[in-house]
Design a protein around this motif. Structure first.
Motif, PDB file in Angstrom:
ATOM      1  N   ARG A 255      11.661  -8.489  -2.819  1.00  0.00           N
ATOM      2  CA  ARG A 255      10.672  -8.235  -3.880  1.00  0.00           C
ATOM      3  C   ARG A 255      10.661  -6.779  -4.333  1.00  0.00           C
ATOM      4  NH1 ARG A 255       6.039 -11.522  -4.194  1.00  0.00           N
ATOM      5  NH2 ARG A 255       5.521 -10.176  -5.950  1.00  0.00           N
ATOM      6  N   THR A 256      11.019  -5.851  -3.450  1.00  0.00           N
ATOM      7  CA  THR A 256      10.962  -4.428  -3.779  1.00  0.00           C
ATOM      8  C   THR A 256      12.319  -3.827  -4.108  1.00  0.00           C
ATOM      9  OG1 THR A 256      11.167  -3.791  -1.452  1.00  0.00           O
ATOM     10  CG2 THR A 256       8.928  -4.049  -2.340  1.00  0.00           C
ATOM     11  N   GLY A 257      13.388  -4.526  -3.733  1.00  0.00           N
ATOM     12  CA  GLY A 257      14.722  -3.977  -3.945  1.00  0.00           C
ATOM     13  C   GLY A 257      15.096  -2.906  -2.933  1.00  0.00           C
ATOM     14  N   VAL A 258      14.341  -2.830  -1.852  1.00  0.00           N
ATOM     15  CA  VAL A 258      14.570  -1.841  -0.799  1.00  0.00           C
ATOM     16  C   VAL A 258      15.256  -2.537   0.370  1.00  0.00           C
ATOM     17  CG1 VAL A 258      13.384  -0.318   0.834  1.00  0.00           C
ATOM     18  CG2 VAL A 258      12.597  -0.465  -1.516  1.00  0.00           C
ATOM     19  N   ALA A 259      16.194  -1.865   0.992  1.00  0.00           N
ATOM     20  CA  ALA A 259      16.923  -2.446   2.121  1.00  0.00           C
ATOM     21  C   ALA A 259      15.967  -2.810   3.255  1.00  0.00           C
ATOM     22  CB  ALA A 259      17.971  -1.467   2.632  1.00  0.00           C
ATOM     23  N   VAL A 260      16.315  -3.847   3.983  1.00  0.00           N
ATOM     24  CA  VAL A 260      15.520  -4.278   5.141  1.00  0.00           C
ATOM     25  C   VAL A 260      15.351  -3.124   6.118  1.00  0.00           C
ATOM     26  CG1 VAL A 260      15.543  -5.792   7.178  1.00  0.00           C
ATOM     27  CG2 VAL A 260      16.090  -6.719   4.916  1.00  0.00           C
ATOM     28  N   SER A 261      16.409  -2.349   6.323  1.00  0.00           N
ATOM     29  CA  SER A 261      16.332  -1.228   7.265  1.00  0.00           C
ATOM     30  C   SER A 261      15.302  -0.201   6.808  1.00  0.00           C
ATOM     31  CB  SER A 261      17.704  -0.568   7.426  1.00  0.00           C
ATOM     32  OG  SER A 261      18.181  -0.101   6.172  1.00  0.00           O
ATOM     33  N   ALA A 262      15.174   0.007   5.491  1.00  0.00           N
ATOM     34  CA  ALA A 262      14.179   0.954   4.975  1.00  0.00           C
ATOM     35  C   ALA A 262      12.763   0.427   5.203  1.00  0.00           C
ATOM     36  CB  ALA A 262      14.418   1.224   3.495  1.00  0.00           C
TER      37      ALA A 262
ATOM     38  N   ARG B 200       3.080  -8.977  14.275  1.00  0.00           N
ATOM     39  CA  ARG B 200       4.137  -9.713  14.962  1.00  0.00           C
ATOM     40  C   ARG B 200       3.701 -11.142  15.193  1.00  0.00           C
ATOM     41  NH1 ARG B 200       9.104  -7.075  15.996  1.00  0.00           N
ATOM     42  NH2 ARG B 200       8.709  -4.870  15.710  1.00  0.00           N
ATOM     43  N   THR B 201       4.605 -12.064  14.948  1.00  0.00           N
ATOM     44  CA  THR B 201       4.322 -13.473  15.212  1.00  0.00           C
ATOM     45  C   THR B 201       4.553 -13.749  16.687  1.00  0.00           C
ATOM     46  OG1 THR B 201       6.591 -14.204  14.818  1.00  0.00           O
ATOM     47  CG2 THR B 201       5.126 -14.077  12.898  1.00  0.00           C
ATOM     48  N   ALA B 202       4.260 -14.971  17.113  1.00  0.00           N
ATOM     49  CA  ALA B 202       4.500 -15.374  18.500  1.00  0.00           C
ATOM     50  C   ALA B 202       5.980 -15.250  18.845  1.00  0.00           C
ATOM     51  CB  ALA B 202       4.013 -16.800  18.724  1.00  0.00           C
ATOM     52  N   GLY B 203       6.841 -15.420  17.852  1.00  0.00           N
ATOM     53  CA  GLY B 203       8.285 -15.277  18.059  1.00  0.00           C
ATOM     54  C   GLY B 203       8.777 -13.855  17.865  1.00  0.00           C
ATOM     55  N   ASN B 204       7.861 -12.879  17.789  1.00  0.00           N
ATOM     56  CA  ASN B 204       8.141 -11.459  17.657  1.00  0.00           C
ATOM     57  C   ASN B 204       8.790 -11.088  16.314  1.00  0.00           C
ATOM     58  OD1 ASN B 204       7.744  -8.889  18.691  1.00  0.00           O
ATOM     59  ND2 ASN B 204       9.823  -8.776  19.515  1.00  0.00           N
ATOM     60  N   MET B 205       8.550 -11.895  15.287  1.00  0.00           N
ATOM     61  CA  MET B 205       9.046 -11.569  13.951  1.00  0.00           C
ATOM     62  C   MET B 205       8.019 -10.690  13.239  1.00  0.00           C
ATOM     63  SD  MET B 205      10.657 -15.158  12.560  1.00  0.00           S
ATOM     64  CE  MET B 205      10.587 -14.536  10.913  1.00  0.00           C
ATOM     65  N   ARG B 206       8.513  -9.735  12.466  1.00  0.00           N
ATOM     66  CA  ARG B 206       7.622  -8.915  11.653  1.00  0.00           C
ATOM     67  C   ARG B 206       7.150  -9.720  10.451  1.00  0.00           C
ATOM     68  NH1 ARG B 206      11.708  -5.186  12.905  1.00  0.00           N
ATOM     69  NH2 ARG B 206      10.944  -3.222  13.724  1.00  0.00           N
ATOM     70  N   LYS B 207       5.863  -9.647  10.178  1.00  0.00           N
ATOM     71  CA  LYS B 207       5.289 -10.257   8.978  1.00  0.00           C
ATOM     72  C   LYS B 207       4.423  -9.197   8.301  1.00  0.00           C
ATOM     73  CE  LYS B 207       6.725 -14.556   9.120  1.00  0.00           C
ATOM     74  NZ  LYS B 207       7.310 -15.272   7.997  1.00  0.00           N
ATOM     75  N   PHE B 208       4.524  -9.142   6.998  1.00  0.00           N
ATOM     76  CA  PHE B 208       3.846  -8.113   6.232  1.00  0.00           C
ATOM     77  C   PHE B 208       2.817  -8.724   5.281  1.00  0.00           C
ATOM     78  CE2 PHE B 208       7.953  -6.539   7.445  1.00  0.00           C
ATOM     79  CZ  PHE B 208       7.736  -5.216   7.795  1.00  0.00           C
ATOM     80  N   PRO B 209       1.664  -8.057   5.139  1.00  0.00           N
ATOM     81  CA  PRO B 209       0.707  -8.529   4.135  1.00  0.00           C
ATOM     82  C   PRO B 209       1.302  -8.309   2.741  1.00  0.00           C
ATOM     83  CG  PRO B 209      -0.018  -6.450   5.102  1.00  0.00           C
ATOM     84  CD  PRO B 209       1.203  -6.877   5.857  1.00  0.00           C
ATOM     85  N   ARG B 210       0.828  -9.074   1.766  1.00  0.00           N
ATOM     86  CA  ARG B 210       1.362  -8.978   0.406  1.00  0.00           C
ATOM     87  C   ARG B 210       1.267  -7.568  -0.168  1.00  0.00           C
ATOM     88  NH1 ARG B 210       2.822 -13.318  -2.066  1.00  0.00           N
ATOM     89  NH2 ARG B 210       2.479 -12.518  -4.158  1.00  0.00           N
ATOM     90  N   HIS B 211       0.225  -6.821   0.206  1.00  0.00           N
ATOM     91  CA  HIS B 211       0.077  -5.475  -0.361  1.00  0.00           C
ATOM     92  C   HIS B 211       1.150  -4.512   0.142  1.00  0.00           C
ATOM     93  CE1 HIS B 211      -1.786  -3.502   3.149  1.00  0.00           C
ATOM     94  NE2 HIS B 211      -2.446  -4.623   3.329  1.00  0.00           N
ATOM     95  N   ALA B 212       1.949  -4.933   1.131  1.00  0.00           N
ATOM     96  CA  ALA B 212       3.066  -4.100   1.570  1.00  0.00           C
ATOM     97  C   ALA B 212       4.066  -3.896   0.430  1.00  0.00           C
ATOM     98  CB  ALA B 212       3.757  -4.726   2.778  1.00  0.00           C
ATOM     99  N   ILE B 213       4.146  -4.870  -0.472  1.00  0.00           N
ATOM    100  CA  ILE B 213       5.044  -4.743  -1.626  1.00  0.00           C
ATOM    101  C   ILE B 213       4.644  -3.525  -2.449  1.00  0.00           C
ATOM    102  CG2 ILE B 213       5.724  -5.824  -3.820  1.00  0.00           C
ATOM    103  CD1 ILE B 213       5.427  -8.538  -2.367  1.00  0.00           C
ATOM    104  N   ARG B 214       3.359  -3.379  -2.703  1.00  0.00           N
ATOM    105  CA  ARG B 214       2.887  -2.223  -3.478  1.00  0.00           C
ATOM    106  C   ARG B 214       3.125  -0.931  -2.717  1.00  0.00           C
ATOM    107  NH1 ARG B 214      -2.494  -2.241  -6.848  1.00  0.00           N
ATOM    108  NH2 ARG B 214      -1.100  -3.425  -8.135  1.00  0.00           N
ATOM    109  N   ARG B 215       2.882  -0.944  -1.419  1.00  0.00           N
ATOM    110  CA  ARG B 215       3.106   0.269  -0.627  1.00  0.00           C
ATOM    111  C   ARG B 215       4.570   0.696  -0.666  1.00  0.00           C
ATOM    112  NH1 ARG B 215      -0.386   1.686   4.391  1.00  0.00           N
ATOM    113  NH2 ARG B 215      -2.413   0.914   3.770  1.00  0.00           N
TER     114      ARG B 215
END
Length: 146
Positions: free
Chosen positions: A17-24, A38-53
Motif C-alpha cells: 500500500r505504501t510502496g516501501v520495502a518490507v525491510s523498511a 504480534r499474533t499467536a503465530g508471531n506474525m507482525r500485524k499493523f493497524p491501518r493508520h500505519a499506512i499514513r505513518r
C-alpha cells in the motif's frame, strides 16, 4: 463486527500500500515509528493508520527530516487509538516550522555560494565565505582547520 479502522494489516500489505520495502517497514517498527502487534503465530500485524505513518516517514525523509525528529513528532500521537485530523494537524504545524527554517537556511547558503562562485578570488586569504576578514591568517601560516 470488526470496523475497517480496527482491521490489522500484514507487513506485506503495508509494504504494497505504501510502496516501501518490507525491510523498511520492519526497520520503522524497530525504531518505534510504526506500531505493530504480534499474533499467536508471531506474525507482525499493523493497524491501518500505519499506512499514513509510513507515508509521512517517506515524505519526511524526502524533505531531509531525520528519523529521530520523526520519532519525536510521532511520540505526540495517541497510542490507544487511530490518530485523528487534529492529531495530524499538530504534526503538520511542527514540521511546517522546521521546513521553513530549512528553506531560509538554503536561501542563505544559495546567496553565499552565488557570491563565492562569482567572486573568482580562488584564495582562502580573501574568501568572505570560508575565511571572512582573513581571520584564519591572524593565527599564522599553515593549515588552521585541520
Amino acid at each position: 463486527m470488526i470496523r475497517k479502522s480496527d482491521e490489522l494489516l500484514s507487513i506485506g500489505e503495508v509494504s504494497a500500500r505504501t510502496g516501501v520495502a518490507v525491510s523498511a517497514v520492519r526497520y520503522y517498527e524497530t525504531l518505534g515509528l510504526v506500531p505493530a502487534v504480534r499474533t499467536a503465530g508471531n506474525m507482525r500485524k499493523f493497524p491501518r493508520h500505519a499506512i499514513r505513518r509510513v507515508t509521512l516517514i517517506q515524505l519526511a525523509v524526502r524533505f531531509g527530516i531525520p528519523l529521530s525528529e520523526v520519532g519525536e513528532v510521532f511520540a505526540s500521537l495517541p497510542e490507544g487509538r487511530t490518530p485523528n485530523k487534529k492529531d495530524w494537524a499538530k504534526i503538520s504545524t511542527a514540521w511546517n516550522q522546521r521546513l521553513e527554517d530549512r528553506k531560509q537556511a538554503i536561501a542563505r547558503l544559495q546567496e553565499e555560494l552565488t557570491g563565492c562562485i562569482g567572486c573568482g578570488c580562488l584564495s582562502l586569504q580573501t574568501c568572505n565565505l570560508l575565511n571572512p576578514g582573513d581571520e584564519l591568517g591572524l593565527g599564522g601560516q599553515g593549515a588552521r582547520r585541520i
